[in-house]
Structures are given as C-alpha cells and as structure tokens.
Scaffold this motif. Structure first.
Motif, PDB file in Angstrom:
ATOM      1  N   ALA A 285       0.858  -0.975   0.577  1.00 57.93           N
ATOM      2  CA  ALA A 285      -0.009  -0.277  -0.188  1.00 57.93           C
ATOM      3  C   ALA A 285       0.911   0.925  -0.348  1.00 57.93           C
ATOM      4  N   PHE A 286       0.667   2.094  -0.577  1.00 58.14           N
ATOM      5  CA  PHE A 286       1.564   3.010  -1.035  1.00 58.14           C
ATOM      6  C   PHE A 286       0.276   4.591  -0.799  1.00 58.14           C
ATOM      7  N   PHE A 287       0.606   4.978   0.188  1.00 58.90           N
ATOM      8  CA  PHE A 287      -0.672   6.839   0.644  1.00 58.90           C
ATOM      9  C   PHE A 287       0.126   8.078   0.342  1.00 58.90           C
ATOM     10  N   ALA A 288      -1.204   8.571  -0.281  1.00 58.85           N
ATOM     11  CA  ALA A 288      -1.233   9.568  -0.027  1.00 58.85           C
ATOM     12  C   ALA A 288      -3.079  10.066  -0.069  1.00 58.85           C
ATOM     13  N   SER A 289      -3.219  11.306   0.025  1.00 58.04           N
ATOM     14  CA  SER A 289      -4.302  11.920   0.397  1.00 58.04           C
ATOM     15  C   SER A 289      -5.674  12.214  -0.731  1.00 58.04           C
ATOM     16  N   ASP A 290      -5.131  12.137  -1.649  1.00 53.09           N
ATOM     17  CA  ASP A 290      -6.666  12.788  -2.509  1.00 53.09           C
ATOM     18  C   ASP A 290      -6.652  12.283  -3.605  1.00 53.09           C
ATOM     19  N   GLY A 291      -7.544  11.447  -4.291  1.00 53.52           N
ATOM     20  CA  GLY A 291      -7.861  10.731  -5.637  1.00 53.52           C
ATOM     21  C   GLY A 291      -6.795  11.195  -6.603  1.00 53.52           C
ATOM     22  N   ALA A 292      -7.123  12.478  -6.703  1.00 50.65           N
ATOM     23  CA  ALA A 292      -5.806  12.933  -7.908  1.00 50.65           C
ATOM     24  C   ALA A 292      -4.823  11.775  -7.744  1.00 50.65           C
ATOM     25  N   SER A 293      -4.100  12.641  -6.426  1.00 50.13           N
ATOM     26  CA  SER A 293      -2.977  11.894  -6.527  1.00 50.13           C
ATOM     27  C   SER A 293      -2.443  10.429  -6.230  1.00 50.13           C
ATOM     28  N   ALA A 294      -3.621  10.182  -6.036  1.00 49.04           N
ATOM     29  CA  ALA A 294      -3.048   8.504  -6.044  1.00 49.04           C
ATOM     30  C   ALA A 294      -3.297   7.449  -7.387  1.00 49.04           C
TER      31      ALA A 294
END
Ligand SMILES: *Cc1c(COP(=O)(O)O)cnc(C)c1O
Length: 457
Positions: free
Chosen positions: A121-130
């Motif tokens: 799992a790589f984490f980020a903060s919003d959908g576009a970043s994912a």
C-alpha cells in the motif's frame, strides 16, 4: 497587468453573514462563482446520519454522500469514537523513516481483502494523487525492468481520474480538460463500453466485446510503448454514471496480460462496497496490477488515498540504488487519523454485513423508483449496487443547459441534496438509509424532477 481591479463581490457584508463571506473569501470547487449571485450556497451547520442541517436547522438528505465519500452517515458514533481515541494517541507523524500502527494495519487489512494479491500500500491524500502515483509507478516499474520505452497510457472514452495535470492526461471529460489542454500529456483514448451504446438486439456484453476489439487493435500496434491502461471498473461515475458489463474488465485483464501492459483499476468512487462487492473488480473475478482507493475509504471523514500493488511491482523497485526506489511523497502520507477512520470503516464492514444489507436497501429503492422509470421523459434508469441514475429527456437545449442547477434547487426545497451531472440525475446515498428515508428519497426525487420539467413549460 491592471494594478487592482475591484472585486466584483460587494464588500458591505454583515460580519455574521458567513455565507456571503464565503462567496468573497472561499473559492468553491468546480464552480462558476458568478452563478451564486442567484443560486444560494447551502450553509451547512452540522450533520447527523444521512442528514445535513443548515444554520436555520433545515435538513437535507445527503443523497449523493457528499460527493460520493460518505458511507455510514455523518457523525457516525463508531468512527467518531475511533478518531477521538486516535486524536489522544497520535495525530500525525511522518511516514518516511517512521511508521505507525494505523498505517500498517490498514495496509495489511486492505491487502487481505484482495487475497493478498495487492499486498503493498502506498498512501496519499486525495484521489488525483493516487492516480498520479499509479501512473508514475507503472512507468517506473517498466523502466526498472529494462523497458524504458513504455511511457504511454491508455484511458477509456469519457473517463474521469482527477483534475491535477497528470490525472487530466487520462481524463476524457471536456469540461475539466479543455481549458488546460496545452498543459496536458495526452493518453490514448479507447472506445467506451457504456451499455447505453448497445444497438438494437445487442447486449451490454456485446458492447463490451466491441470496446475490447478497440483495445486489442491499439495494443497490437503500440503495446511496446504503452505502460498502462486505466479504467473505472463497472461505473464511469463522473461521465454521468455510465455502466458497463463486468466481462469488459475480464477482457481488459486478458489483453493486458497478453500484450504486457499494466492494468490500473481506479476504484476511488466505485470501491468500498458501492457496486455491491467491496471492490468492483471482484465482480469480474480479476485483480489489477494497481488499485486506487480514496473517497469512501475513510468513511467520508478525512482525505486519504491508497494505491495497492502486486509483489512483482514492489520487487521492481527493491534495490540498493536509491534512484531505483519509488521517489514520491506527500507531507501527510499515511496520516494516522485518516488511517484510523479507514480502519473504523473496515470494522463496520466486518461487523455489520454491510454488503447484504445494501443489497436489500437497493432492491427497495429500485422498487420505489419504478414510477420514475416509467416517466416519458426518463431514459435508461440504471443501477449498479448502491448507484442509481437516469437520463432526463429535455429537448430545448437552453433548458437542458440549466437543468442541473434548477434540479438542485428544486431538490433542496424538498429536503434533498442532489446534483445532476448535466441531464443525468443520480442517487448515491450513504449505506444507512432506513425504509422511511429510502421512500422519501424516491418520492422527493420524482417531485423534484416534475418541478424542474414544469419550469420549462
Ligand atoms: C473523485 C475521483 C477521482 C479524484 O479524486 P479526488 O480526491 O477528487 O482528487 C479520481 N477518480 C475517480 C474515479 C473519481 O471518482
């Protein structure tokens, strides 16, 4: 440049009028601010269950889950309790060089939900970043494996994957894209499998087969240059809830395997039970190489996104050389509060048999919507899991253009928060509506539709 053009917004605003102050100080998303000269903002003061309350205590049923994020209602007692506990333990710590239990547990539990196929799992903060992460990770995987020429991406017609510059490259919605076109690195766009494209005598599976033929020809010609294809499994939500047959996804998996192209499943909107299974891909019996999650994963509480990937992807970066690592970060990567909200959300799925209960609720809503389905100005009333949509038949182009805003206003007057996409009306309620709320949603949506049509007469 002009030195100081006067603000077009009146400056004489009463200090306690925070709605008017919002129009001056807050630049609202996806909004032509001038439209708010006539269309008032809804001043939300609090939320409880499926309802939002404004500052004069009028209530609105949040029938679109606050932009598709809220799953178990506002101020959910179990998510609240988890967050309060986390707040007193650890609000945030950086995830480079450090780790914390909420991130570890969330990564493990999501991996387990994929049968440990997507165990990283790589984490980020919003959908576009994912989406950006999945694109970069795909390209970089190929480069690390010696295929540096694979630099191109493929998206589906009418796809939506977010609005940052990289994500717009794989987005095919003119409204979001056209103004920024010169900034964008364009992806290949393949035919949509939208079941509404069926010709006389064709099934949704036939449309899917035709759309797959288009992917096959592109791959035959260019696979050596293509890193990944990105798809919104089962429902292209922002396109106006365009639904397709699950066989399309199985076909994509087979073509990607055959031609050596990564498959990215953007489950940002359709994941977390929306389509009837926890992940939409489960309905096709496949797993992608990258799976993007956001929106509902934190229960609609906090910004969080996650890219899940396979062992082979992870292994392609595992090396002594720093430059071969995946070099991407956000300050709030793996925020413990957001992870804890996600864990509380997964707890609700585990303890409450949510998918079975959603199926019962959706069947009731479907029945309650039968009168709307039979309306002469309603086409394609469709459903996938807890997502319902229909297309309004509006002949006058001027009325069609203003339909969405007028419907929104009419729905508000009837205690519903609904925002059609152009002339497509959709319902995407949280999973907690009771029988009375389901009936109210169907009947008031019908009334709002009639009222909006009546304005055009
Ligand atoms: C909402 C959405 C995104 C973008 O997520 P943001 O958090 O708004 O950046 C990407 N893909 C799909 C399918 C979405 O619905």
């Amino acid at each position: 440049m002009e030195k100081s053009a006067a603000s077009p917004i009146a400056s004489s605003i009463a200090p306690d009028d925070w709605v008017a102050r919002s129009l001056r100080a807050v630049w609202h998303p996806c909004t032509q601010m001038k439209h708010h000269e006539r269309l008032p903002l809804v001043p939300i003061a609090r939320g409880q269950g499926a309802w939002l309350y404004d500052r004069t205590n009028h209530r609105y049923l949040d029938a679109i889950s606050s932009w598709w994020v809220n799953l178990f209602g506002h101020a959910n007692p179990r998510i609240n309790a988890a967050l309060k506990d986390q707040l007193d333990t650890l609000e945030h710590a950086m995830l480079a060089g450090c780790t914390h239990e909420p991130a570890v547990e969330l990564a493990e539990r999501l991996g387990a939900l994929t049968g440990n196929t997507l165990g990283h799992a790589f984490f980020a903060s919003d959908g576009a970043s994912a989406v950006e992460i999945a694109l970069k990770m795909s390209f970089h995987t190929w480069r690390n494996q010696g295929f540096a020429d694979k630099q191109e991406f493929v998206c589906i017609a009418n796809s939506y994957h977010g609005e940052t510059i990289g994500a717009l490259g794989v987005t095919d919605v003119a409204l979001f894209k056209d103004a920024y076109d010169p900034l964008i690195r364009h992806a290949h766009v393949v035919a949509s499998p939208d079941a509404r494209l069926a010709q006389a005598g064709e099934t949704a599976a036939d449309v899917a087969r035709r759309a797959l033929d288009h992917v096959r020809s592109l791959f035959e010609a260019r696979a050596a240059k293509i890193a990944a294809l990105i798809v919104e499994p089962l429902v292209q939500c922002a396109a106006g809830m365009a639904m397709h047959d699950a066989s399309y996804l199985a076909g994509l998996r087979a073509l990607c395997d055959q031609y050596g192209v990564h498959l990215i499943a953007d489950e940002i909107a359709v994941g977390c039970g929306r389509t009837g299974t926890f992940f939409a891909c489960e309905q096709a019996g496949i797993w992608p190489d990258f799976l993007c999650l956001s929106k509902g994963i934190s229960g609609g509480y906090l910004p969080l996104s996650i890219v899940l990937s396979r062992d082979e992807i992870f292994a392609a970066f595992y090396h002594d050389d720093t430059a071969r690592g995946f070099l991407h970060s956000h300050s709030y990567t793996g925020n413990p509060l957001a992870c804890r909200a996600a864990l509380a959300t997964l707890d609700l799925f585990a303890s409450d048999d949510v998918l079975a209960s959603n199926a019962r609720k959706s069947a009731k809503l479907r029945t309650a919507l039968a009168p709307l389905a039979a309306h002469p100005q309603v086409r394609n009333l469709r459903q996938c899991g807890t997502i319902f949509a229909f297309d309004a038949v509006i002949d006058d182009p001027q009325h069609a253009k203003t339909f969405s805003r007028r419907f929104f206003a009419n729905a508000l007057q009837r205690e519903l928060l609904l925002r059609p996409i152009s002339t497509t009306v959709y319902l995407m309620p949280p999973y907690i509506l009771d029988d009375e709320e389901l009936a109210l949603l169907a009947s008031r949506a019908h009334e709002s539709f009639e009222a909006t049509l009546a304005e055009a007469r």
